[in-house]
Design an enzyme around this catalytic site. Structure first.
Site, PDB file in Angstrom:
ATOM      1  N   THR A  20       8.298 -51.149 -25.107  1.00  0.00           N
ATOM      2  CA  THR A  20       8.929 -52.392 -24.746  1.00  0.00           C
ATOM      3  C   THR A  20       9.231 -53.599 -24.122  1.00  0.00           C
ATOM      4  O   THR A  20       9.030 -53.549 -22.980  1.00  0.00           O
ATOM      5  CB  THR A  20      10.647 -52.469 -25.283  1.00  0.00           C
ATOM      6  N   GLU A  21       8.859 -55.045 -24.542  1.00  0.00           N
ATOM      7  CA  GLU A  21       8.944 -55.805 -23.179  1.00  0.00           C
ATOM      8  C   GLU A  21       9.812 -56.955 -23.574  1.00  0.00           C
ATOM      9  O   GLU A  21      10.374 -56.784 -25.173  1.00  0.00           O
ATOM     10  CB  GLU A  21       7.086 -56.486 -22.817  1.00  0.00           C
ATOM     11  N   GLY A  81      10.206 -55.579 -28.841  1.00  0.00           N
ATOM     12  CA  GLY A  81      10.530 -54.347 -29.188  1.00  0.00           C
ATOM     13  C   GLY A  81      10.324 -54.399 -30.251  1.00  0.00           C
ATOM     14  O   GLY A  81       9.032 -53.239 -30.243  1.00  0.00           O
ATOM     15  N   ARG A  97      48.397 -33.494 -31.828  1.00  0.00           N
ATOM     16  CA  ARG A  97      48.957 -34.814 -31.774  1.00  0.00           C
ATOM     17  C   ARG A  97      50.391 -34.912 -32.959  1.00  0.00           C
ATOM     18  O   ARG A  97      49.751 -35.264 -34.011  1.00  0.00           O
ATOM     19  CB  ARG A  97      47.733 -36.297 -32.017  1.00  0.00           C
ATOM     20  N   GLN A 138      39.874 -43.423 -34.401  1.00  0.00           N
ATOM     21  CA  GLN A 138      40.653 -44.212 -35.143  1.00  0.00           C
ATOM     22  C   GLN A 138      41.310 -43.488 -35.240  1.00  0.00           C
ATOM     23  O   GLN A 138      42.948 -43.223 -35.382  1.00  0.00           O
ATOM     24  CB  GLN A 138      40.435 -44.272 -36.590  1.00  0.00           C
ATOM     25  N   HIS A 183      42.192 -40.950 -32.874  1.00  0.00           N
ATOM     26  CA  HIS A 183      42.966 -40.936 -32.133  1.00  0.00           C
ATOM     27  C   HIS A 183      43.546 -41.626 -31.055  1.00  0.00           C
ATOM     28  O   HIS A 183      44.214 -42.346 -30.746  1.00  0.00           O
ATOM     29  CB  HIS A 183      41.969 -40.614 -30.737  1.00  0.00           C
ATOM     30  N   GLY A 200      45.638 -44.993 -30.371  1.00  0.00           N
ATOM     31  CA  GLY A 200      45.482 -46.040 -28.802  1.00  0.00           C
ATOM     32  C   GLY A 200      44.671 -45.103 -27.968  1.00  0.00           C
ATOM     33  O   GLY A 200      44.074 -45.316 -27.254  1.00  0.00           O
ATOM     34  N   GLU A 212      13.953 -45.835 -30.437  1.00  0.00           N
ATOM     35  CA  GLU A 212      12.708 -46.106 -30.806  1.00  0.00           C
ATOM     36  C   GLU A 212      12.837 -45.688 -32.039  1.00  0.00           C
ATOM     37  O   GLU A 212      12.752 -45.291 -32.977  1.00  0.00           O
ATOM     38  CB  GLU A 212      12.650 -44.358 -30.706  1.00  0.00           C
ATOM     39  N   GLU A 264      16.749 -51.297 -38.863  1.00  0.00           N
ATOM     40  CA  GLU A 264      15.421 -51.888 -39.784  1.00  0.00           C
ATOM     41  C   GLU A 264      14.732 -51.358 -39.722  1.00  0.00           C
ATOM     42  O   GLU A 264      13.912 -51.644 -41.155  1.00  0.00           O
ATOM     43  CB  GLU A 264      16.388 -53.528 -39.229  1.00  0.00           C
TER      44      GLU A 264
END
Ligand SMILES: Cc1cc2nc3c(=O)[nH]c(=O)nc-3n(C[C@H](O)[C@H](O)[C@H](O)COP(=O)(O)OP(=O)(O)OC[C@H]3O[C@@H](n4cnc5c(N)ncnc54)[C@H](O)[C@@H]3O)c2cc1C
Length: 380
Positions: free
Chosen positions: A126-127, A131, A268, A336, A338, A340, A363, A367
């Site tokens: 990659t540059e 990419g 919890r 979600q 957990h 807060g 890698e 897309e």
């Protein structure tokens, strides 16, 4: 078709899990906060064969199979996805490129110390301006007598600042397009090669990522890796296998996030019950467990086919696409569940949520996986 793990695979999983729990778990938060690449862990990973997982013993490797590779990456990522990313880049990009396309002399000289874990590997494709469109790279290599002279800069190189052995792709014939790219092995300390900016990342912070600059960097002609002009084509084959590794990493990460969610749901309490008693939470857990199993099966199928000598462009991309996308969802649901406490660093959900995004980018983005899959389907 046999879906059961062999005794050897079960033992491997237990061994790597125990290693990750004892040698990694206590340090995960500190490595992440400090962006510390745990170089001190490397000899321990090497002792287990995890820096040469799939390479034959004659080159210092552990001689394991593609399915074993998945098990190792899953178990590392379950505890610390950043360490798994480093192990994947070292094994699946740099070392694998040398194993697949190196000469016997190159394998002896470079692969053996990498597989033994005496050296760390990096891989620069990659540059900053290329990419996904990797063939559009600007780094050049020009022949000068018995050397190649490299000029350019690579971005986002995993181990850019710590690699001893770097595989780097450069244009050797601009007019030939993707057939004018070649690969080179560059040793750390070669004049003209310098690490650039270290990236300050969202996640995977314990995995070193940086620029690498090449300025009139002369490498002996003997360090051309593979045939001249074949570098890009070879790269695609390296990525076919590498993507199975990223899929396994995503499965392991999702597994870690899911297990953290289950244990939190058990303890919890709200409205006089544990939150696991609420159907809204149960469905999230049920969906997560089902998706993880599906992703694992896709990943193992790609690995199994690779292990049996098949070309797995389609299967690798399907596994990488699906595993990374479900992992994002599972990690988000973990936050979600957990509440807060999912938003703070005292619990692991927050870190999985930051780390996971790399799996849909590195890698080849999601897309690009869809593009590869569609091309494969339409060319049949
Ligand atoms: C932590 C980390 C580690 C990495 N390690 C390495 C490494 O070791 N070696 C290495 O060489 N690289 C490495 N990379 C680079 C990584 O492979 C690239 O970031 C990735 O391939 C995407 O390239 P890009 O960032 O240039 O995005 P771009 O290619 O600019 O893409 C931007 C967006 O456009 C989309 N897009 C681009 N082209 C198309 C298209 N044709 N169709 C549809 N959508 C498209 C992409 O999917 C993405 O959403 C690493 C990256 C990170 C973040």
């Amino acid at each position: 078709m046999d879906f059961r793990a062999t005794d050897e695979q079960a033992l491997l999983r237990r061994t790597v899990r125990e290693f990750a729990e004892t040698e990694m778990r206590p340090h995960v938060r500190e490595w992440d906060q400090e962006q510390h690449f745990p170089v001190e862990l490397m000899p321990k990973l090497a002792a287990l064969g995890l820096l040469g997982i799939q390479f034959p013993e004659q080159y210092g490797g552990a001689g394991m199979a593609a399915l074993d590779y998945c098990i190792c990456l899953e178990e590392l990522a379950r505890v610390d996805p950043a360490v798994a990313l480093s192990v994947a880049a070292h094994n699946g990009l740099c070392s694998s490129h040398i194993f697949l396309f190196g000469s016997e002399a190159q394998k002896q000289r470079y692969l053996t110390p990498l597989a033994r874990g005496e050296k760390i590997g990096g891989w620069g494709l990659t540059e900053s301006t290329s990419g996904s469109d990797a063939a559009g790279m600007r780094t050049t290599a020009t022949r000068a007598g018995d050397c190649w002279v490299l000029n350019g800069a690579k971005t986002f190189t995993t181990h850019g600042r710590v690699a001893d052995t770097m595989v780097v792709m450069a244009v050797t014939d601009r007019a030939a397009g993707s057939k004018g790219v070649s690969a080179f092995i560059v040793e750390r300390g070669t004049p003209g090669m310098t690490p650039g900016k270290k990236e300050d990342k969202l996640g995977m912070r314990a995995s070193d990522t940086s620029e690498v600059l090449y300025e009139n960097c002369r490498v002996p002609a003997s360090q051309l890796l593979g045939e001249e002009g074949r570098g890009f084509v070879d790269t695609m084959q390296v990525l076919d296998a590498g993507r199975i590794g990223i899929a396994a990493l995503a499965v392991g990460l999702a597994q870690g996030a899911y297990e953290a969610s289950v244990s939190y749901a058990r303890e919890r309490r709200a409205f006089g019950k544990t939150i696991g008693a609420f159907q809204a939470i149960q469905w999230k857990l049920a969906d997560a467990a089902t998706k993880i199993e599906a992703a694992r099966l896709l990943t193992y199928r790609a690995a199994y086919l690779k292990q049996h000598g098949a070309r797995t462009t389609l299967e690798s991309s399907m596994a990488k696409l699906y595993a990374s996308e479900i992992a994002v969802r599972v990690a988000e649901d973990a936050v979600q569940i957990h509440g807060g406490y999912g938003f703070v660093k005292d619990y692991p959900a927050e870190k999985y949520f930051r780390d996971v995004k790399l799996t849909t980018i590195g890698e080849g983005t999601s897309e690009i996986q869809r593009l590869v899959i569609a091309r494969q389907l339409l060319s049949r």
